[in-house]
Write a protein that holds these residues in place. Structure first.
Motif, PDB file in Angstrom:
ATOM      1  N   SER A 389       0.828  -1.336   0.310  1.00  0.00           N
ATOM      2  CA  SER A 389       0.094   0.028  -0.106  1.00  0.00           C
ATOM      3  C   SER A 389       0.539   1.559   0.425  1.00  0.00           C
ATOM      4  O   SER A 389       0.330   2.346  -0.722  1.00  0.00           O
ATOM      5  CB  SER A 389      -1.025   0.571   0.708  1.00  0.00           C
ATOM      6  OG  SER A 389      -0.154   0.336   2.727  1.00  0.00           O
ATOM      7  N   GLU A 390       1.655   1.255   0.879  1.00  0.00           N
ATOM      8  CA  GLU A 390       2.808   2.546   1.074  1.00  0.00           C
ATOM      9  C   GLU A 390       3.774   2.696  -1.052  1.00  0.00           C
ATOM     10  O   GLU A 390       3.728   4.203  -1.167  1.00  0.00           O
ATOM     11  CB  GLU A 390       4.036   2.289   1.580  1.00  0.00           C
ATOM     12  CG  GLU A 390       3.323   2.199   3.723  1.00  0.00           C
ATOM     13  CD  GLU A 390       2.520   1.159   3.618  1.00  0.00           C
ATOM     14  OE1 GLU A 390       1.893   1.940   4.810  1.00  0.00           O
ATOM     15  OE2 GLU A 390       2.700  -0.565   3.184  1.00  0.00           O
ATOM     16  N   LEU A 391       3.659   1.205  -1.377  1.00  0.00           N
ATOM     17  CA  LEU A 391       4.741   1.745  -2.613  1.00  0.00           C
ATOM     18  C   LEU A 391       3.330   2.484  -3.472  1.00  0.00           C
ATOM     19  O   LEU A 391       3.786   2.661  -4.159  1.00  0.00           O
ATOM     20  CB  LEU A 391       4.807   0.673  -3.258  1.00  0.00           C
ATOM     21  CG  LEU A 391       6.103  -0.193  -2.284  1.00  0.00           C
ATOM     22  CD1 LEU A 391       6.826  -1.368  -2.912  1.00  0.00           C
ATOM     23  CD2 LEU A 391       7.303   1.035  -2.480  1.00  0.00           C
ATOM     24  N   GLU A 392       2.124   1.883  -3.409  1.00  0.00           N
ATOM     25  CA  GLU A 392       1.432   2.751  -4.348  1.00  0.00           C
ATOM     26  C   GLU A 392       0.549   3.578  -4.486  1.00  0.00           C
ATOM     27  O   GLU A 392       0.709   5.147  -4.944  1.00  0.00           O
ATOM     28  CB  GLU A 392      -0.028   1.879  -4.458  1.00  0.00           C
ATOM     29  CG  GLU A 392      -0.022  -0.117  -4.850  1.00  0.00           C
ATOM     30  CD  GLU A 392      -1.357  -0.762  -4.476  1.00  0.00           C
ATOM     31  OE1 GLU A 392      -2.189   0.216  -3.588  1.00  0.00           O
ATOM     32  OE2 GLU A 392      -1.313  -1.582  -4.871  1.00  0.00           O
ATOM     33  N   GLU A 393       0.710   3.878  -2.811  1.00  0.00           N
ATOM     34  CA  GLU A 393       0.640   5.527  -1.841  1.00  0.00           C
ATOM     35  C   GLU A 393       1.602   6.484  -2.685  1.00  0.00           C
ATOM     36  O   GLU A 393       1.546   7.665  -2.427  1.00  0.00           O
ATOM     37  CB  GLU A 393      -0.102   5.881  -0.655  1.00  0.00           C
ATOM     38  CG  GLU A 393      -0.914   4.661  -1.139  1.00  0.00           C
ATOM     39  CD  GLU A 393      -1.874   4.947   0.551  1.00  0.00           C
ATOM     40  OE1 GLU A 393      -1.565   5.761   1.331  1.00  0.00           O
ATOM     41  OE2 GLU A 393      -2.708   4.197   1.375  1.00  0.00           O
ATOM     42  N   MET A 394       2.950   6.026  -2.900  1.00  0.00           N
ATOM     43  CA  MET A 394       4.012   7.199  -2.553  1.00  0.00           C
ATOM     44  C   MET A 394       4.174   7.291  -1.525  1.00  0.00           C
ATOM     45  O   MET A 394       5.128   8.329  -1.504  1.00  0.00           O
ATOM     46  CB  MET A 394       4.063   7.870  -3.981  1.00  0.00           C
ATOM     47  CG  MET A 394       4.344   7.255  -5.059  1.00  0.00           C
ATOM     48  SD  MET A 394       6.275   5.974  -4.936  1.00  0.00           S
ATOM     49  CE  MET A 394       6.981   7.351  -5.911  1.00  0.00           C
ATOM     50  N   SER A 395       3.853   6.429  -0.055  1.00  0.00           N
ATOM     51  CA  SER A 395       4.006   8.162   1.145  1.00  0.00           C
ATOM     52  C   SER A 395       4.002   6.326   2.294  1.00  0.00           C
ATOM     53  O   SER A 395       3.646   5.631   2.207  1.00  0.00           O
ATOM     54  CB  SER A 395       2.777   8.892   1.623  1.00  0.00           C
ATOM     55  OG  SER A 395       1.920   7.890   0.687  1.00  0.00           O
ATOM     56  N   ASN A 397       3.690   6.075   6.601  1.00  0.00           N
ATOM     57  CA  ASN A 397       3.864   7.250   8.208  1.00  0.00           C
ATOM     58  C   ASN A 397       4.548   7.117   9.079  1.00  0.00           C
ATOM     59  O   ASN A 397       5.159   5.847   8.935  1.00  0.00           O
ATOM     60  CB  ASN A 397       2.400   5.496   9.198  1.00  0.00           C
ATOM     61  CG  ASN A 397       1.005   5.801   8.240  1.00  0.00           C
ATOM     62  OD1 ASN A 397       0.494   6.717   8.236  1.00  0.00           O
ATOM     63  ND2 ASN A 397       0.300   5.043   8.064  1.00  0.00           N
ATOM     64  N   VAL A 398       5.503   8.192   9.447  1.00  0.00           N
ATOM     65  CA  VAL A 398       6.533   8.285  10.230  1.00  0.00           C
ATOM     66  C   VAL A 398       6.387   8.235  11.260  1.00  0.00           C
ATOM     67  O   VAL A 398       5.031   8.766  12.179  1.00  0.00           O
ATOM     68  CB  VAL A 398       7.094   9.252   9.699  1.00  0.00           C
ATOM     69  CG1 VAL A 398       8.851   9.338  10.868  1.00  0.00           C
ATOM     70  CG2 VAL A 398       7.297   9.267   8.384  1.00  0.00           C
ATOM     71  N   LYS A 399       6.335   7.287  12.094  1.00  0.00           N
ATOM     72  CA  LYS A 399       6.192   6.453  13.504  1.00  0.00           C
ATOM     73  C   LYS A 399       7.058   7.421  14.332  1.00  0.00           C
ATOM     74  O   LYS A 399       8.531   6.746  14.430  1.00  0.00           O
ATOM     75  CB  LYS A 399       6.420   5.575  13.490  1.00  0.00           C
ATOM     76  CG  LYS A 399       5.936   5.061  15.120  1.00  0.00           C
ATOM     77  CD  LYS A 399       5.341   3.784  15.504  1.00  0.00           C
ATOM     78  CE  LYS A 399       5.014   3.264  16.989  1.00  0.00           C
ATOM     79  NZ  LYS A 399       4.435   1.749  17.708  1.00  0.00           N
ATOM     80  N   GLU A 400       7.039   8.022  15.293  1.00  0.00           N
ATOM     81  CA  GLU A 400       8.183   8.658  16.355  1.00  0.00           C
ATOM     82  C   GLU A 400       7.848   7.303  17.923  1.00  0.00           C
ATOM     83  O   GLU A 400       6.950   7.498  18.509  1.00  0.00           O
ATOM     84  CB  GLU A 400       7.986  10.175  17.082  1.00  0.00           C
ATOM     85  CG  GLU A 400       8.724  10.436  17.759  1.00  0.00           C
ATOM     86  CD  GLU A 400       8.906  11.603  18.448  1.00  0.00           C
ATOM     87  OE1 GLU A 400       9.635  12.769  18.740  1.00  0.00           O
ATOM     88  OE2 GLU A 400       7.484  12.291  17.841  1.00  0.00           O
ATOM     89  N   LYS A 408       1.806  10.881   8.381  1.00  0.00           N
ATOM     90  CA  LYS A 408       1.968  10.475   6.764  1.00  0.00           C
ATOM     91  C   LYS A 408       2.676  11.230   5.970  1.00  0.00           C
ATOM     92  O   LYS A 408       2.400  12.676   6.316  1.00  0.00           O
ATOM     93  CB  LYS A 408       0.102  10.595   6.425  1.00  0.00           C
ATOM     94  CG  LYS A 408       0.420   9.605   5.281  1.00  0.00           C
ATOM     95  CD  LYS A 408      -0.718   8.503   4.739  1.00  0.00           C
ATOM     96  CE  LYS A 408      -0.851   8.195   3.576  1.00  0.00           C
ATOM     97  NZ  LYS A 408      -2.100   7.080   3.721  1.00  0.00           N
ATOM     98  N   VAL A 409       4.138  11.027   5.344  1.00  0.00           N
ATOM     99  CA  VAL A 409       4.668  12.183   4.750  1.00  0.00           C
ATOM    100  C   VAL A 409       5.124  11.287   3.156  1.00  0.00           C
ATOM    101  O   VAL A 409       5.393  10.088   3.182  1.00  0.00           O
ATOM    102  CB  VAL A 409       5.747  12.324   5.339  1.00  0.00           C
ATOM    103  CG1 VAL A 409       6.802  12.561   4.945  1.00  0.00           C
ATOM    104  CG2 VAL A 409       5.902  12.645   7.067  1.00  0.00           C
ATOM    105  N   PRO A 410       4.772  11.987   2.350  1.00  0.00           N
ATOM    106  CA  PRO A 410       5.375  11.306   1.022  1.00  0.00           C
ATOM    107  C   PRO A 410       7.016  11.399   0.933  1.00  0.00           C
ATOM    108  O   PRO A 410       7.648  11.275   1.901  1.00  0.00           O
ATOM    109  CB  PRO A 410       5.016  12.183  -0.648  1.00  0.00           C
ATOM    110  CG  PRO A 410       4.121  13.336   0.697  1.00  0.00           C
ATOM    111  CD  PRO A 410       4.378  13.899   2.017  1.00  0.00           C
TER     112      PRO A 410
END
Length: 422
Positions: A389-395, A397-400, A408-410
């Protein structure tokens, strides 16, 4: 066959090296501040250099040097200390001709002495030292001592004691030598064989004997300070005045002689007074060595320096329960799910590292849960998971990791996001 590290040496493992690197960075920074420029000399030198420079009556030369013959029949020795090599380089490269004197040098690297391993003492050890060659000004003595004290205080040590003494000039040493011979000769048979050999060659070295230090004659031996010439006494007083001006607390110990033959005038040691540090409390030692440059073939140029063991510095930190503020932060751990995701992860990690962002990923095809545990063990500040899904959306979720917050970051904005939030 099970191979082990040679006796008297140690492996410094990855979890230990950040402390070493922190100490080394402090040493280099303070050397820069005090303007002592680094010199790097060979790990082995001609044996005669140390016999002449360190002194053939010292324990180092008599018992502790690693000496061997090369294929050309030349006698070579692994360096047991750094001063002789630094002075040799000073003479060989004609640094005495530099318009700006003194020449101020620093060095750091492995030294080798065949001695019994004890806490913080090894047969291969790392030594940091400085040399100021070309000035007989008492102010440079105080500066050298100040630098040594500054190092220990910068790393956070508080339980310190600075001990100083004057070994005087040649006239002082000659008068004291005669007094020592007369003092020890009637009972020299009660002393160890080393002391008996030193009586005529260098009786001052008897005072530095570890075996006979409790002998009653040691306590009543003539003090070198009682034989100081007027010029030597004035020099020592001036050194103390500079130390007072610099706010450096010290104790004068007339029995401090140091273990190397080349010292004269100012001698000093810095000791740890921390409870539990051990029986051998010396952290650092040094002093003035007017005459050494000439002995090694150069002109009559005065010098002063000190040397300290990095191992013993770290041991002192441990004794005072001081944790160094080491920088070993992993900025981001990338979790990849599938081969395509792994390729993208490698691409992203490369872009992170190009900008100075520390990054890592899994290389043994572990499951998601195992990779997250790895990120936690490595204390990663951020984690991202890349799947289909991340590859499809090109973004992504960056977790601290500390707060659990996610954003969510592209892909295209990840580098800037991490730079802003490091």
């Amino acid at each position: 066959m099970a191979y082990k590290v040679p006796r008297g040496t140690q492996d410094i493992l990855p979890e230990q090296t950040p402390k070493w690197q922190k100490v080394e960075s402090i040493l280099r920074q303070l050397s820069h501040v005090y303007r002592y420029k680094e010199i790097r000399t060979p790990i082995f030198e001609q044996t005669e250099l140390f016999q002449r420079g360190v002194g053939d009556t010292t324990d180092i030369v008599q018992k502790e040097m690693y000496t061997f013959e090369d294929r050309g029949g030349r006698s070579l020795t692994l360096r047991p200390e750094g001063t002789a090599s630094s002075v040799r380089a000073y003479v060989e490269h004609k640094m005495f001709g530099n318009p700006d004197q003194p020449v101020k040098l620093s060095y750091m690297g492995p030294m080798f002495r065949y001695e019994r391993q004890q806490a913080g003492r090894y047969r291969q050890f790392v030594q940091f030292g400085v040399e100021a060659i070309g000035s007989s000004d008492p102010a440079i003595d105080a500066e050298v001592i100040s630098l040594a004290m500054d190092i220990y205080q910068t790393v956070g040590l508080k339980d310190l004691k600075l001990v100083i003494n004057s070994l005087g000039d040649k006239e002082t040493r000659d008068a004291h030598r005669t007094a020592l011979i007369n003092h020890f000769r009637p009972s020299i048979g009660e002393f160890c064989s080393d002391c008996q050999n030193r009586l005529e060659k260098n009786p001052l070295r008897i005072l530095d004997c570890k075996k006979d230090h409790e002998h009653p004659l040691m306590q009543t031996a003539p003090a070198l300070t009682d034989y100081l010439t007027e010029a030597s006494a004035q020099y020592f007083d001036t050194v103390k005045k500079y130390l007072d001006v610099l706010g450096i607390t010290y104790v004068v110990d007339p029995n401090l002689v140091r273990g190397l033959d080349y010292y004269n005038h100012t001698a000093f040691e810095i000791m740890s007074t921390a409870s539990g540090f051990g029986a051998i409390t010396t952290l650092c030692g040094g002093g003035r060595y007017n005459g050494l440059v000439e002995d090694i073939g150069g002109p009559d140029m005065p010098g002063i320096g000190f040397a300290m063991s990095i191992e013993r510095l770290l041991l002192a930190l441990e004794a005072e329960n001081i944790e160094l503020d080491v920088e070993d932060q992993l900025d981001i751990y990338v979790v990849a799910m599938g081969e395509e995701a792994k390729l993208k992860s490698a691409e992203l990690i490369s872009s992170f590292r190009t900008k100075g962002i520390s990054a890592d990923m899994d290389y043994v095809d572990r499951k998601l849960k195992a990779q997250m545990k790895s990120a936690d063990r490595l204390q990663a500040k951020f984690v991202i998971v890349i799947g289909e899904s991340e590859l499809e959306e090109m973004s992504v979720n960056v977790k601290e990791m500390e707060t659990g917050n996610q954003e969510k970051v592209p892909f295209s904005e990840l580098v800037n996001y991490l730079l802003e939030h490091k």
